[in-house]
Design a protein around this motif. Sequence first.
Motif, PDB file in Angstrom:
ATOM      1  N   PRO A  63      62.515  23.433  55.771  1.00 55.85           N
ATOM      2  CA  PRO A  63      63.385  22.268  55.965  1.00 55.85           C
ATOM      3  C   PRO A  63      64.360  22.164  54.802  1.00 55.85           C
ATOM      4  O   PRO A  63      64.025  22.469  53.648  1.00 55.85           O
ATOM      5  N   TRP A  64      65.569  21.715  55.101  1.00 61.18           N
ATOM      6  CA  TRP A  64      66.638  21.724  54.094  1.00 61.18           C
ATOM      7  C   TRP A  64      66.242  20.953  52.845  1.00 61.18           C
ATOM      8  O   TRP A  64      66.387  21.451  51.715  1.00 61.18           O
ATOM      9  N   GLY A 391      75.629  17.599  65.994  1.00 57.48           N
ATOM     10  CA  GLY A 391      74.566  18.183  65.195  1.00 57.48           C
ATOM     11  C   GLY A 391      73.955  19.391  65.857  1.00 57.48           C
ATOM     12  O   GLY A 391      74.181  19.675  67.033  1.00 57.48           O
ATOM     13  N   TYR A 394      68.044  21.297  66.126  1.00 54.04           N
ATOM     14  CA  TYR A 394      66.870  21.019  65.301  1.00 54.04           C
ATOM     15  C   TYR A 394      67.098  21.275  63.816  1.00 54.04           C
ATOM     16  O   TYR A 394      66.252  20.933  62.999  1.00 54.04           O
ATOM     17  N   ASP A 395      68.215  21.865  63.434  1.00 58.71           N
ATOM     18  CA  ASP A 395      68.503  22.127  62.022  1.00 58.71           C
ATOM     19  C   ASP A 395      69.428  21.061  61.440  1.00 58.71           C
ATOM     20  O   ASP A 395      70.198  20.414  62.154  1.00 58.71           O
ATOM     21  N   THR A 396      69.371  20.916  60.135  1.00 56.36           N
ATOM     22  CA  THR A 396      70.349  20.103  59.401  1.00 56.36           C
ATOM     23  C   THR A 396      71.703  20.805  59.438  1.00 56.36           C
ATOM     24  O   THR A 396      71.777  22.037  59.457  1.00 56.36           O
ATOM     25  N   PRO A 432      71.810  15.087  60.187  1.00 54.97           N
ATOM     26  CA  PRO A 432      70.482  15.421  60.710  1.00 54.97           C
ATOM     27  C   PRO A 432      70.571  16.115  62.054  1.00 54.97           C
ATOM     28  O   PRO A 432      71.627  16.104  62.718  1.00 54.97           O
ATOM     29  N   SER A 433      69.478  16.723  62.485  1.00 53.13           N
ATOM     30  CA  SER A 433      69.454  17.362  63.798  1.00 53.13           C
ATOM     31  C   SER A 433      69.793  16.328  64.862  1.00 53.13           C
ATOM     32  O   SER A 433      69.386  15.178  64.794  1.00 53.13           O
ATOM     33  N   ALA A 436      75.308  12.726  64.366  1.00 52.84           N
ATOM     34  CA  ALA A 436      75.443  11.383  63.808  1.00 52.84           C
ATOM     35  C   ALA A 436      76.470  10.607  64.614  1.00 52.84           C
ATOM     36  O   ALA A 436      77.475  11.161  65.069  1.00 52.84           O
ATOM     37  N   LEU A 442      75.204   8.713  56.058  1.00 54.66           N
ATOM     38  CA  LEU A 442      74.836  10.104  55.830  1.00 54.66           C
ATOM     39  C   LEU A 442      74.770  10.367  54.332  1.00 54.66           C
ATOM     40  O   LEU A 442      75.591   9.859  53.562  1.00 54.66           O
ATOM     41  N   GLU A 443      73.795  11.174  53.926  1.00 54.85           N
ATOM     42  CA  GLU A 443      73.737  11.609  52.535  1.00 54.85           C
ATOM     43  C   GLU A 443      74.951  12.477  52.234  1.00 54.85           C
ATOM     44  O   GLU A 443      75.359  13.305  53.053  1.00 54.85           O
TER      45      GLU A 443
END
Length: 455
Positions: A63-64, A391, A394-396, A432-433, A436, A442-443
């Motif tokens: 995970p990222w 997005g 399932y991945d960032t 995120p997966s 958004a 968002l970070e």
Amino acid sequence: MTGQQDRDLDEALALVRREPPAVPPPAAVSENSCAETERRTGTQTGTQHGKPSGASEKHRAAPWADARAGAARAGRAVPVSARRAPLDRALGLTLAGPLTALTDLPSFDTSAMDGWAVSGPGPWRISDRDDILAGQAGPGQLADGDAVRIATGARIPRDATAVVRTEHARTDDRTEQLHAQRHVVTGQDIRPRGQECRTGDQLLPTGGLVTPAVLGLAAAAGYDELPVLPRPRVEVLVLGDELLADGLPHDGLIRDALGPMIGPWLRTLGAEVLTTRRLGDDADALRQAVAGSEADLVITTGGTAAGPVDHVHPILHKLGAELLVDSVAVRPGHPMLLARLADGRHLVGLPGNPLAAVSGLLTLAEPLIRGLAGRAVVEAYAMPVSEEVHGHPYDTRLVPVVRRTDEVVPLHFHGPAMLRGIAAADGLAVVPSGGARPGQLLEILDLPWAEECFT
């Protein structure tokens, strides 16, 4: 905001207003199709010819957030010997010990303003003694009821009770007296000894970044040298037979975009870049370069997948390296890796596509270098996004953005092989997966030059 800044922002936002190339909706994108898209981009891929993404790769990919945290821990775990650096060579380094006051600051009572040192209540007799200037030794005693001219920074004579600013004073030549035009209180415009600190006070803790202001404080506190941690030494190895060092792309050859970019990027992170070398797709040359490098960290570009000339994994195996991160669940850039070599040095393998390599820099290289340099972890912050961002299933995703007053605007031209978006960006949004929605927090990962600060 200046006119130039306005123009720069307009140019960046123009990228937003252009229509991006058509892409399938997120729900229709499979892991295999994402990998195939990255393989078919028409720009730098280094030696990354790709490996079909399957269940085993999904399982292995970190995970990222975990990969980033692991890189930071790996950097902090490396023992680093402190050294002493002259002030003129300490900028941008990390304090290896606390900065402790070697003297009182100020070390004697000084005048805060140009004016008159006076003793007792006014009016005061104007003394016929010489003016008191900065840098003079002990000025002696001031008799009760006397006044003498004094310069900013000059030592206050004994028994002086206040300083009357020049603009707040009036002299009477007939009576040779000084009159205050404002109420005078005891101690006014006198900087007392130890006002800023006392000998032995801790001024800054261990781990602080040496900035220009820190250099000034250290000099004022009596330091000629500072205890610091050295910059991590980094060597960059650019892989790929298809890369040109200069000129226009031709005959299936493309320009190397990573060689000119990676080294300067690492310097902005506080690293000392020893060299950037182009090795092509030569496994023996790569093994010898990694084994013989004197750098604390080796960065490779390309060759991290499982194609016929992707040599990074095999040479790491031959060198007895430990894979700490072997692919990350992030797009672009999932085939990045972090390895610890047998002698304790580290290697970060970046994908060959340019924006994917940037993703690897921010995910693995930056936190690792911060750890090696003893720098504090950058506190995460979030901002709302101005519009919907697609997005990965399932991945960032890391998407270039430009900051506005109260939101970030995603930029187009954010494919794995593209640098046009990141060149106009202030940072990368962590999506995120699933994507958004407009207004979602968002970070944000700031780019190292977002505040135009180069060390």
